[in-house]
Design an enzyme around this catalytic site. Structure first.
Site, PDB file in Angstrom:
ATOM      1  N   ASP A  46       0.836  -1.195   0.000  1.00  0.00           N
ATOM      2  CA  ASP A  46       0.000   0.000   0.000  1.00  0.00           C
ATOM      3  C   ASP A  46       0.870   1.244   0.000  1.00  0.00           C
ATOM      4  O   ASP A  46       1.561   1.530   0.975  1.00  0.00           O
ATOM      5  CB  ASP A  46      -0.878  -0.024   1.264  1.00  0.00           C
ATOM      6  CG  ASP A  46      -1.514   1.320   1.554  1.00  0.00           C
ATOM      7  OD1 ASP A  46      -2.068   1.928   0.615  1.00  0.00           O
ATOM      8  OD2 ASP A  46      -1.464   1.768   2.724  1.00  0.00           O
ATOM      9  N   GLY A  68      -6.316   9.383  -6.308  1.00  0.00           N
ATOM     10  CA  GLY A  68      -7.079  10.602  -6.045  1.00  0.00           C
ATOM     11  C   GLY A  68      -8.585  10.461  -6.200  1.00  0.00           C
ATOM     12  O   GLY A  68      -9.312  11.444  -6.089  1.00  0.00           O
ATOM     13  N   SER A  97     -13.153   9.243  -1.704  1.00  0.00           N
ATOM     14  CA  SER A  97     -13.999  10.308  -1.152  1.00  0.00           C
ATOM     15  C   SER A  97     -13.219  11.257  -0.245  1.00  0.00           C
ATOM     16  O   SER A  97     -13.531  12.441  -0.171  1.00  0.00           O
ATOM     17  CB  SER A  97     -15.145   9.678  -0.363  1.00  0.00           C
ATOM     18  OG  SER A  97     -14.611   8.858   0.658  1.00  0.00           O
ATOM     19  N   CYS A 155      -9.882  11.646  -0.525  1.00  0.00           N
ATOM     20  CA  CYS A 155      -8.598  11.930  -1.183  1.00  0.00           C
ATOM     21  C   CYS A 155      -8.531  13.383  -1.620  1.00  0.00           C
ATOM     22  O   CYS A 155      -9.465  13.868  -2.272  1.00  0.00           O
ATOM     23  CB  CYS A 155      -8.437  11.120  -2.459  1.00  0.00           C
ATOM     24  SG  CYS A 155      -8.344   9.377  -2.234  1.00  0.00           S
ATOM     25  N   GLY A 171     -14.330   2.279   0.656  1.00  0.00           N
ATOM     26  CA  GLY A 171     -14.001   2.877   1.940  1.00  0.00           C
ATOM     27  C   GLY A 171     -15.207   3.554   2.548  1.00  0.00           C
ATOM     28  O   GLY A 171     -15.834   3.042   3.482  1.00  0.00           O
TER      29      GLY A 171
HETATM   30  N1  LIG Z   1      -5.175   5.966  -3.484  1.00  0.00           N
HETATM   31  C1  LIG Z   1      -4.796   7.199  -3.385  1.00  0.00           C
HETATM   32  O1  LIG Z   1      -5.082   8.029  -4.252  1.00  0.00           O
HETATM   33  C2  LIG Z   1      -3.986   7.653  -2.228  1.00  0.00           C
HETATM   34  C3  LIG Z   1      -3.852   6.881  -1.103  1.00  0.00           C
HETATM   35  N2  LIG Z   1      -3.166   7.330  -0.010  1.00  0.00           N
HETATM   36  C4  LIG Z   1      -3.063   6.484   1.184  1.00  0.00           C
HETATM   37  O2  LIG Z   1      -2.436   7.177   2.241  1.00  0.00           O
HETATM   38  C5  LIG Z   1      -1.572   6.314   2.977  1.00  0.00           C
HETATM   39  C6  LIG Z   1      -0.175   6.888   3.063  1.00  0.00           C
HETATM   40  O3  LIG Z   1       0.461   6.761   1.798  1.00  0.00           O
HETATM   41  P1  LIG Z   1       2.040   6.980   1.571  1.00  0.00           P
HETATM   42  O4  LIG Z   1       2.371   8.385   1.893  1.00  0.00           O
HETATM   43  O5  LIG Z   1       2.397   6.475   0.250  1.00  0.00           O
HETATM   44  O6  LIG Z   1       2.643   5.956   2.621  1.00  0.00           O
HETATM   45  P2  LIG Z   1       3.915   6.076   3.517  1.00  0.00           P
HETATM   46  O7  LIG Z   1       3.732   7.154   4.486  1.00  0.00           O
HETATM   47  O8  LIG Z   1       4.185   4.705   3.978  1.00  0.00           O
HETATM   48  O9  LIG Z   1       5.023   6.546   2.485  1.00  0.00           O
HETATM   49  C7  LIG Z   1       5.685   5.635   1.674  1.00  0.00           C
HETATM   50  C8  LIG Z   1       6.937   6.263   1.048  1.00  0.00           C
HETATM   51  O10 LIG Z   1       6.595   6.882  -0.159  1.00  0.00           O
HETATM   52  C9  LIG Z   1       7.013   8.237  -0.130  1.00  0.00           C
HETATM   53  N3  LIG Z   1       6.049   8.983  -0.920  1.00  0.00           N
HETATM   54  C10 LIG Z   1       4.814   9.407  -0.595  1.00  0.00           C
HETATM   55  N4  LIG Z   1       4.245  10.066  -1.619  1.00  0.00           N
HETATM   56  C11 LIG Z   1       5.165  10.030  -2.610  1.00  0.00           C
HETATM   57  C12 LIG Z   1       5.197  10.556  -3.919  1.00  0.00           C
HETATM   58  N5  LIG Z   1       4.167  11.216  -4.417  1.00  0.00           N
HETATM   59  N6  LIG Z   1       6.293  10.326  -4.673  1.00  0.00           N
HETATM   60  C13 LIG Z   1       7.340   9.665  -4.179  1.00  0.00           C
HETATM   61  N7  LIG Z   1       7.371   9.168  -2.954  1.00  0.00           N
HETATM   62  C14 LIG Z   1       6.315   9.354  -2.177  1.00  0.00           C
HETATM   63  C15 LIG Z   1       7.029   8.606   1.315  1.00  0.00           C
HETATM   64  O11 LIG Z   1       7.872   9.691   1.576  1.00  0.00           O
HETATM   65  C16 LIG Z   1       7.573   7.339   1.904  1.00  0.00           C
HETATM   66  O12 LIG Z   1       8.951   7.223   1.798  1.00  0.00           O
HETATM   67  C17 LIG Z   1      -1.649   4.971   2.270  1.00  0.00           C
HETATM   68  O13 LIG Z   1      -2.560   4.156   2.965  1.00  0.00           O
HETATM   69  C18 LIG Z   1      -2.172   5.300   0.897  1.00  0.00           C
HETATM   70  O14 LIG Z   1      -2.920   4.245   0.324  1.00  0.00           O
HETATM   71  C19 LIG Z   1      -2.558   8.545  -0.026  1.00  0.00           C
HETATM   72  C20 LIG Z   1      -2.663   9.359  -1.121  1.00  0.00           C
HETATM   73  C21 LIG Z   1      -3.347   8.964  -2.305  1.00  0.00           C
HETATM   74  O1  LIG Z   2      -5.630  10.668  -1.660  1.00  0.00           O
HETATM   75  C1  LIG Z   2      -5.858   9.934  -0.693  1.00  0.00           C
HETATM   76  N1  LIG Z   2      -5.545  10.374   0.518  1.00  0.00           N
HETATM   77  C2  LIG Z   2      -5.749   9.654   1.636  1.00  0.00           C
HETATM   78  O2  LIG Z   2      -5.469  10.127   2.731  1.00  0.00           O
HETATM   79  C3  LIG Z   2      -6.343   8.379   1.468  1.00  0.00           C
HETATM   80  N2  LIG Z   2      -6.681   7.410   2.343  1.00  0.00           N
HETATM   81  C4  LIG Z   2      -7.218   6.417   1.590  1.00  0.00           C
HETATM   82  N3  LIG Z   2      -7.244   6.728   0.313  1.00  0.00           N
HETATM   83  C5  LIG Z   2      -7.784   5.955  -0.803  1.00  0.00           C
HETATM   84  O3  LIG Z   2      -9.217   6.078  -0.843  1.00  0.00           O
HETATM   85  C6  LIG Z   2      -9.806   4.785  -0.977  1.00  0.00           C
HETATM   86  C7  LIG Z   2     -11.246   4.759  -0.466  1.00  0.00           C
HETATM   87  O4  LIG Z   2     -12.056   5.554  -1.277  1.00  0.00           O
HETATM   88  P1  LIG Z   2     -13.640   5.727  -1.054  1.00  0.00           P
HETATM   89  O5  LIG Z   2     -13.864   6.350   0.275  1.00  0.00           O
HETATM   90  O6  LIG Z   2     -14.080   6.630  -2.162  1.00  0.00           O
HETATM   91  O7  LIG Z   2     -14.250   4.365  -1.159  1.00  0.00           O
HETATM   92  C8  LIG Z   2      -8.830   3.928  -0.212  1.00  0.00           C
HETATM   93  O8  LIG Z   2      -8.983   2.562  -0.485  1.00  0.00           O
HETATM   94  C9  LIG Z   2      -7.477   4.503  -0.633  1.00  0.00           C
HETATM   95  O9  LIG Z   2      -7.036   4.022  -1.877  1.00  0.00           O
HETATM   96  C10 LIG Z   2      -6.694   7.946   0.197  1.00  0.00           C
HETATM   97  N4  LIG Z   2      -6.458   8.706  -0.873  1.00  0.00           N
HETATM   98  K   LIG Z   3     -11.228  12.752  -4.350  1.00  0.00           K
END
Ligand SMILES: NC(=O)C1=CN([C@@H]2O[C@H](COP(=O)(O)OP(=O)(O)OC[C@H]3O[C@@H](n4cnc5c(N)ncnc54)[C@H](O)[C@@H]3O)[C@@H](O)[C@H]2O)C=CC1
Ligand SMILES: O=c1[nH]c(=O)c2[nH+]cn([C@@H]3O[C@H](COP(=O)(O)O)[C@@H](O)[C@H]3O)c2[nH]1
Ligand SMILES: [K+]
Length: 476
Positions: A244, A296, A299, A301, A357
């Protein structure tokens, strides 16, 4: 520069097709979660700390889906959540918790509470069964007594290999609820309980592993302890791991996948999140068994707002699914699903399953308590990259947040929010699966794969979208 068009759920509709289906029950929602794992409904609960711990995962598996335990716990806590799911529904628990007879009643109460179970097998120093204590034995017992003094010594047992019907007969005959299974030398091979037998009959659509235990997944990150965490989660019985990371199309993710696959070659591995065909191909080449798609779209995000990056979810799924199909690797659509219609569109556009989610966030089974505001009930639902979630993680990892920490240094990519309290997940999943079954029928399909073959999307105008909503009426 040419701009590619990116569409999402509200931009399109599925064109209705001739259907020979006369009842929704004629549709089959069985699907692939990953290369080697099938589930019976195409829904996965999100690996977020306000969505999936063991309680949610148990209900998801019972309904035929799967839950992914979030990673914002210590390794021990997360592995314990996995174990709780695994032990919640198998017909025979393989390693039942036991205690030695020299321990005190208080020790037994503490141990049973910690493990969240209602009874313990008592063993001698050679691990042979010598007694049993259950809730009723412990109730009002003097905590200072030794277990030896209060345990039932003539334990009713059965031999390994006993059938389900035989077990039921024995349990009924003796009016008991727990049946230890032993081998010829008295060593414990397992435990069959009346609760597990009832659960098995009550949830015929449950997703199970080869031994009949509920399926469960668990998330790991890309930093620090991920190998150690993976090992503990697999040992606890996780059927699938999910790498993740917000930006899954990154060297961070790729090397994590390679390292996990190298250390645990048999581990079923999902990774994400990505939003492009190239991202999907690179993860597949790194060795994943399923790809999680969505940047992104969620909901909570704000990644697209903060970074300007992302791909509208329907286009992202379609692009990735083309690659997934080429390699035979399932795609999971993650984020942005608000209705059964959205889920149907995600599946029709090529996803094999949908991670949700916010739809599950306000339920009885999600972690957290119910809050009341202006007479209405809510639960907290927050992004894992929100400020509050990050502070929570940091204080968990390092103790309390220090006053020197500058919160302005942290750039949040998620928000903290409230979602209306919605009752039980079971009811939500009934509505979701019912809607998807109808959706299949509108596409003239009996199965999700058939729907993907038949699906014809039509782009709609804003007027078309407005017409699709309830209009010109006052909602009750
Ligand atoms: N599905 C989505 O659109 C998103 C989901 N999330 C959720 O938020 C939580 C935290 O995510 P992370 O910050 O990745 O985990 P994390 O805090 O474990 O970071 C993982 C590593 O990736 C680096 N990192 C973070 N964003 C980066 C980027 N844009 N480019 C390069 N390196 C980057 C961080 O500095 C760290 O070293 C996760 O559960 C994730 O699924 C967060 C943002 C978007
Ligand atoms: O940009 C983000 N910042 C966050 O802080 C974050 N937390 C969760 N997720 C992602 O959103 C998913 C759930 O989406 P829904 O609420 O729309 O079902 C989840 O399954 C993730 O993929 C994040 N995306
Ligand atoms: K969004």
């Amino acid at each position: 520069m040419e701009f590619k068009e990116g569409l999402t759920f509200d931009d399109v509709l599925l064109v209705p097709k001739y259907s020979d289906i006369t009842s929704r029950s004629q549709t089959d929602l069985t699907t692939k979660l990953s290369r080697n794992i099938s589930i019976n409904i195409p829904f996965v609960s999100a690996n977020m700390d306000t969505v999936t711990e063991s309680t949610m995962a148990v209900v998801m598996a019972r309904a035929g889906g799967i839950g992914i335990i979030h990673r914002f716990l210590t390794i021990e806590e997360q592995a314990h959540e996995v174990l709780k799911v695994k032990r919640s529904g198998s017909i025979m628990i393989e390693n039942p918790y036991s205690i030695t007879s020299d321990k005190s009643v208080q020790d037994a109460i503490d141990y049973a509470n910690d493990m969240e179970i209602s009874g313990l097998l008592v063993v001698d120093s050679n691990s042979k069964l010598i007694g049993i204590i259950t809730e009723r034995d412990l109730l009002f017992a003097d905590p200072k007594l030794r277990i030896e003094d209060i345990m039932t010594k003539d334990v009713v047992t059965a031999k390994f290999g006993v059938s389900l019907d035989e077990s039921k007969e024995i349990l009924h005959k003796h009016r008991i609820e727990k049946l230890p299974i032993i081998d010829d030398s008295g060593l414990i091979k397992g435990l069959i309980t009346s609760k597990d037998i009832t659960n098995n009959a009550d949830f015929p659509n449950a997703s199970k592993d080869k031994k009949g235990s509920p399926l469960v997944g668990a998330a790991v990150g890309v930093k620090g302890d991920f190998l150690e965490r993976s090992e503990s989660l697999l040992e606890a019985g996780a059927d699938v791991l999910v790498v993740d990371i917000a930006h899954g199309h990154s060297e961070n993710a790729m090397s994590t996948i390679r390292n996990i696959k190298k250390a645990f070659p048999n581990c079923e591995l999902i990774a994400g999140n990505i939003a492009t065909a190239q991202g999907a191909e690179d993860l597949i080449k790194a060795g994943v068994d399923a790809v999680k798609v969505g940047v992104g779209s969620g909901s909570i995000c704000i990644t697209r707002v903060i970074t300007g990056s992302g791909v509208p979810q329907l286009t992202a799924v379609m692009d990735c699914a083309k690659v997934g199909k080429e390699y035979g690797i399932p795609i999971i659509s993650d984020g942005g699903t608000r209705t059964s219609g959205d889920a149907t569109k995600a599946l029709a556009s090529g996803a094999s399953s949908v991670m949700i989610g916010s739809m599950l966030g306000g339920t009885d089974e999600s972690p957290g308590t119910v809050l009341t505001k202006n007479g209405k009930r809510f639960k907290v639902y927050r992004g894992m990259a929100s400020l509050a979630a990050s502070i929570g993680r940091k204080s968990k990892e390092t103790g309390l947040i220090s006053l020197d920490d500058d919160l302005n240094d942290y750039v949040a990519e998620g928000v903290e929010a409230m979602v209306p309290y919605k009752g039980t997940v079971t009811d939500i999943l009934k509505q979701l699966t019912g809607g998807v079954r109808s959706g299949l029928s509108y596409c003239g399909a009996h199965t999700i794969t058939q729907m993907q073959e038949n699906a014809e999307f039509i782009k709609m105008s804003r007027a078309g979208f407005a017409e699709s909503q309830p209009h010109d009426v006052s909602l009750m």
